[in-house]
Design an enzyme around this catalytic site. Structure first.
Site, short mmCIF file in Angstrom:
data_model
loop_
_atom_site.label_atom_id
_atom_site.label_comp_id
_atom_site.label_asym_id
_atom_site.label_seq_id
_atom_site.Cartn_x
_atom_site.Cartn_y
_atom_site.Cartn_z
CB ALA A 165 1.59 0.27 6.57
CE1 TYR A 177 8.87 5.25 2.53
CE2 TYR A 177 7.33 7.08 2.70
CZ TYR A 177 7.83 5.89 3.19
OH TYR A 177 7.31 5.34 4.33
CG HIS A 209 11.10 -2.06 4.74
ND1 HIS A 209 9.75 -2.00 4.53
CD2 HIS A 209 11.36 -3.23 5.36
CE1 HIS A 209 9.19 -3.10 5.01
NE2 HIS A 209 10.14 -3.87 5.53
CB ILE A 210 12.22 2.97 0.17
CG1 ILE A 210 11.71 2.12 -1.00
CG2 ILE A 210 12.88 4.26 -0.32
CD1 ILE A 210 10.45 2.67 -1.66
CB SER A 211 12.35 4.84 4.87
OG SER A 211 11.39 3.96 5.44
NE ARG A 217 6.90 4.65 9.77
CZ ARG A 217 5.79 4.74 9.03
NH1 ARG A 217 5.43 3.74 8.26
NH2 ARG A 217 5.03 5.81 9.07
CG ASN A 219 8.49 -1.83 0.44
OD1 ASN A 219 7.87 -1.91 1.49
ND2 ASN A 219 9.10 -0.72 0.06
CG ASP A 225 0.28 -17.43 8.11
OD1 ASP A 225 1.34 -17.56 8.76
OD2 ASP A 225 -0.85 -17.46 8.64
N PRO A 242 0.80 -1.22 0.00
CG PRO A 242 -0.13 -1.12 2.12
CD PRO A 242 0.53 -2.07 1.16
CG ASN A 243 -0.22 4.29 1.31
OD1 ASN A 243 -1.19 4.85 0.82
ND2 ASN A 243 -0.26 3.71 2.49
CD GLU A 253 10.78 -7.27 5.83
OE1 GLU A 253 11.07 -8.37 6.36
OE2 GLU A 253 10.31 -6.32 6.48
CG HIS A 299 5.28 -2.10 10.12
ND1 HIS A 299 6.60 -2.47 10.16
CD2 HIS A 299 5.20 -1.05 9.25
CE1 HIS A 299 7.30 -1.66 9.34
NE2 HIS A 299 6.47 -0.80 8.78
NE ARG A 324 3.99 6.70 1.52
CZ ARG A 324 4.24 5.48 1.96
NH1 ARG A 324 4.70 4.57 1.12
NH2 ARG A 324 4.03 5.16 3.22
NE ARG A 346 9.87 6.56 8.37
CZ ARG A 346 8.95 6.29 7.43
NH1 ARG A 346 9.16 5.32 6.55
NH2 ARG A 346 7.84 7.01 7.38
C1 DQA Z 1 8.21 1.28 3.84
C2 DQA Z 1 8.28 1.49 5.34
C3 DQA Z 1 6.93 1.23 5.98
O1 DQA Z 1 7.00 1.45 7.37
C4 DQA Z 1 5.90 2.19 5.39
O2 DQA Z 1 4.63 1.89 5.93
C5 DQA Z 1 5.87 2.17 3.92
C6 DQA Z 1 7.14 2.11 3.19
C7 DQA Z 1 9.55 1.63 3.15
O3 DQA Z 1 9.73 1.18 2.02
O4 DQA Z 1 10.38 2.34 3.72
O5 DQA Z 1 4.82 2.26 3.29
O6 DQA Z 1 7.96 -0.10 3.59
#
Ligand code: DQA
Length: 141
Positions: A75, A23, A98-100, A109, A72, A85, A10-11, A96, A78, A18, A105
């Site tokens: 959210a 990001y 994560h960009i950030s 997270r 990725n 599963d 998501p997002n 896995e 978390h 964003r 943070r």
């Molecule tokens: C994220 C980190 C997550 O905590 C956040 O909810 C995201 C992006 C990242 O790529 O840094 O949507 O997965």
């Protein structure tokens, strides 16, 4: 031909617009073009959804036939035991991303339901994390 699935949750469709201070300014579709150029001999499947069940369905659909998954989950990382599963259920190894740097943070997270189901985790290296994850998965074949 090796097949890799890249899954964004998501997002992440809003990358480039964003919170660019966190990001970056680049859309994922734009970045994906450079990834495709870097891995011309790899069949890359890209899937993004804002819906947990759709992410799970995609893992089920491809997770028994591809060589690796780069995920990725945004959210859902978390919150989602269901996604964890799904990764356990399929045969493809996952990394896995994560960009950030989630550990720098908010504390909510810091925990990931997915990490234990993955071969490894790349956090905080920006979009480069995806290509590093692909490199790792290809090196394991
Ligand atoms: C994220 C980190 C997550 O905590 C956040 O909810 C995201 C992006 C990242 O790529 O840094 O949507 O997965």
């Amino acid at each position: 031909m090796k097949k890799i699935l890249i899954i964004n949750g998501p997002n992440l469709n809003l990358l480039g617009k964003r919170e660019p201070d966190i990001y970056g300014n680049r859309s994922f579709i734009d970045y994906l073009k450079t990834v495709e150029q870097q891995f011309p001999d790899v069949q890359l499947h890209y899937f993004q959804s804002n819906h947990e069940g759709e992410l799970i369905d995609k893992i089920h659909e491809l997770g028994f036939t591809i060589d690796g998954i780069v995920i990725n989950a945004g959210a859902y990382t978390h919150t989602s035991i269901a996604l964890a599963d799904a990764l356990s259920a399929v045969t493809a190894p996952a990394v896995e991303v994560h960009i950030s740097n989630v550990h720098a943070r908010e504390s909510y997270r810091h925990h990931s339901y997915l990490s234990a189901k993955c071969k490894g985790v790349i956090v905080g290296l920006g979009l480069m994390g995806y290509e590093l994850a692909i490199r790792y998965l290809l090196s394991q074949q």
